[in-house]
Design a protein around this motif. Structure first.
Motif, short mmCIF file in Angstrom:
data_model
loop_
_atom_site.label_atom_id
_atom_site.label_comp_id
_atom_site.label_asym_id
_atom_site.label_seq_id
_atom_site.Cartn_x
_atom_site.Cartn_y
_atom_site.Cartn_z
N SER A 53 0.81 -1.22 0.00
CA SER A 53 0.00 0.00 0.00
C SER A 53 0.85 1.28 0.00
O SER A 53 0.32 2.37 -0.20
N THR A 54 2.16 1.15 0.21
CA THR A 54 3.02 2.34 0.28
C THR A 54 4.19 2.32 -0.70
O THR A 54 5.02 3.24 -0.69
N ASN A 55 4.29 1.30 -1.55
CA ASN A 55 5.47 1.17 -2.40
C ASN A 55 5.40 1.99 -3.70
O ASN A 55 6.28 1.90 -4.54
N LYS A 56 4.33 2.76 -3.84
CA LYS A 56 4.18 3.67 -4.99
C LYS A 56 4.24 2.92 -6.32
O LYS A 56 4.67 3.46 -7.35
N THR A 57 3.80 1.66 -6.28
CA THR A 57 3.74 0.84 -7.49
C THR A 57 2.35 0.24 -7.60
O THR A 57 1.80 -0.23 -6.61
N ARG A 58 1.78 0.29 -8.78
CA ARG A 58 0.51 -0.38 -9.00
C ARG A 58 0.78 -1.72 -9.66
O ARG A 58 1.08 -1.80 -10.85
N GLU A 59 0.72 -2.78 -8.86
CA GLU A 59 0.96 -4.12 -9.39
C GLU A 59 -0.16 -4.53 -10.33
O GLU A 59 -1.25 -3.94 -10.34
N ASN A 60 0.09 -5.57 -11.09
CA ASN A 60 -0.89 -6.08 -12.03
C ASN A 60 -1.88 -7.05 -11.41
O ASN A 60 -2.64 -7.73 -12.12
N SER B 44 6.73 -10.39 -7.12
CA SER B 44 7.27 -9.51 -8.16
C SER B 44 7.56 -10.28 -9.44
O SER B 44 7.29 -9.80 -10.55
N VAL B 45 8.13 -11.47 -9.30
CA VAL B 45 8.42 -12.29 -10.47
C VAL B 45 7.14 -12.61 -11.24
O VAL B 45 7.11 -12.58 -12.48
N LEU B 46 6.07 -12.89 -10.50
CA LEU B 46 4.82 -13.33 -11.14
C LEU B 46 3.93 -12.18 -11.58
O LEU B 46 2.91 -12.41 -12.24
N ASP B 47 4.30 -10.95 -11.24
CA ASP B 47 3.37 -9.84 -11.44
C ASP B 47 3.04 -9.59 -12.91
O ASP B 47 1.94 -9.17 -13.24
N SER B 48 3.96 -9.85 -13.79
CA SER B 48 3.71 -9.60 -15.22
C SER B 48 3.29 -10.86 -15.96
O SER B 48 3.15 -10.85 -17.19
N GLU B 49 3.09 -11.95 -15.21
CA GLU B 49 2.73 -13.22 -15.82
C GLU B 49 1.20 -13.40 -15.83
O GLU B 49 0.48 -12.78 -15.06
N PRO B 50 0.69 -14.28 -16.69
CA PRO B 50 -0.75 -14.58 -16.69
C PRO B 50 -1.18 -15.25 -15.39
O PRO B 50 -0.35 -15.70 -14.59
N LYS B 51 -2.48 -15.34 -15.20
CA LYS B 51 -3.05 -16.01 -14.03
C LYS B 51 -2.54 -17.45 -13.95
O LYS B 51 -2.45 -18.15 -14.96
#
Length: 402
Positions: free
Chosen positions: A152-159, A295-302
């Motif tokens: 909630s504070t890392n200033k990043t919007r994860e996928n 983080s590794v999985l954030d850009s990967e599909p479900k």
């Protein structure tokens, strides 16, 4: 589409730095005597629920409980087998909306055994002794709070969105997580995976092993965790999606799960499980591992879901007797490895020792924890049976009286 793990992507993810001092301070609060062991439905547990809700609110997370609150109420009967009086408790639920399609659930149970052990204490005389449960599971709750702060504070919007849940009623049979999966705050079909932390506060400084179960519930888990394992934090894997903690409830809904656990110890389910024995820097390493994994999985599909072999929800079955031992939940031996023995209980009186592997009870063969739990259901108080254990390179037969 199935997620494909990328080593190159994993190597590019920077290491997180979790605040171990803050983690320890949360554990101190949660495991303080004023909360009287956080038994489900107790005043101490209600105080804890308010503390967690307040922390979520300060982080600006959305309440996902009942009627615009963080608390999701459910009813249950007290007693380890539900034979007690009716009571109520609450799951504490908060949502980080990243406007994503899918959601990662991060959870831990916040209830423990209260001031009498709820019939599950491994202390010889548990009455009127507060079981603070610093490792079980103030450590997991502190982990949820720290991860909620991070995201909630890392200033990043994860996928992915994040749903943070602290469950109650785990010690009485995964009651809160079962209730949640039947009354979900988000669509279960859009849950990417569930991370469960139960007893993550006692990382052994010499072995540095963290045990991760559920690694067979998606094809991505094992290769990813093998890559993330390091000499500083050695990952030991178990494929089963079921076990004695809240991830089981999600696995049974066809959701990929991982359960993080730093190992059993002689203070399990005893009043001596207190904050002074917590390895906060070790827990911080586990939380950093989870952040790196996400983080590794954030850009990967479900993630794709896989069914695995089953494992008993140890301690949840209906039985009238106990050996008074701490079973190993991470062993791969043929039999049930004993990680701890409680003084004054049938196992200790019969001569069972830590490190023994139980291979037979009465005429029943014991190959794993599920066989052990089923066997306990066959015996009565006052009954004497032979128990065979493998100790070093020999088989020893002991006489156990329940």
């Amino acid at each position: 589409m199935t997620c494909v793990f990328s080593v190159t992507h994993a190597q590019a993810v920077p290491q997180a730095q979790t605040d171990s001092v803050r983690v320890l301070n949360d554990i101190k609060w949660l495991a303080d005597d004023r909360n009287e062991g956080r038994a489900a439905g107790s005043e101490g547990e209600q105080n804890t629920a308010a503390f967690i809700s307040s922390a979520f609110k300060k982080l600006g997370l959305q309440p996902k409980g009942d009627k615009g609150t963080f608390q999701q109420k459910f009813s249950f009967n007290k007693g380890v087998h539900g034979e007690g009086k009716p009571a109520e408790s609450n799951n504490i639920i908060a949502f980080l909306d990243n406007k994503a399609v899918n959601t990662i659930i991060v959870g831990a149970h916040y209830d423990h055994l209260g001031n009498d052990g709820q019939g599950s204490s491994l202390d010889a005389n548990p009455e009127n002794k507060i079981h603070n449960g610093a490792d079980d599971n103030a450590s997991g709750v502190a982990g949820v709070l720290e991860l909620a702060r991070h995201y909630s504070t890392n200033k990043t919007r994860e996928n992915n969105n994040f749903l943070f849940i602290c469950f109650s009623g785990e010690e009485l049979g995964l009651l809160g997580s079962k209730y949640f999966t039947e009354h979900p705050a988000v669509e279960l079909e859009k849950v990417n995976y569930m991370i469960n932390m139960d007893m993550v506060g006692r990382l052994d400084r010499s072995t540095r092993n963290v045990f991760v179960t559920g690694t067979g519930t998606s094809p991505v888990w094992q290769p990813l965790l093998q890559h993330l394992s390091s000499p500083e934090l050695i990952i030991k894997m178990d494929s089963s999606g079921t076990g004695p903690s809240d991830h089981t409830s999600f696995y049974l809904k066809d959701i990929p799960v991982l359960h993080f656990f730093t190992g059993s110890h002689s203070d399990y389910h005893k009043p001596s499980d207190d904050w002074e024995k917590i390895n906060a820097s070790g827990e911080a390493k586990v939380l950093d591992l989870i952040i790196r994994l996400n983080s590794v999985l954030d850009s990967e599909p479900k993630l794709a879901f896989l069914k695995t072999r089953t494992k008993s929800s140890a301690g949840r079955a209906s039985f009238k007797v106990t050996l008074g031992i701490m079973p190993s939940y991470a062993g791969n031996e043929n039999g049930l490895k004993v990680d701890g023995v409680s003084d004054g209980r049938p196992g200790q009186k019969a001569g069972i020792q830590s490190g023994d592997i139980i291979i037979e009870m009465g005429t029943l063969k014991i190959s794993d924890i599920e066989d052990y739990m089923k066997a306990l259901g066959q015996f009565d108080k006052g009954q004497t049976i032979p128990v065979k254990v493998r100790r070093s390179n020999e088989v020893v037969t002991l006489s156990v009286t329940f």
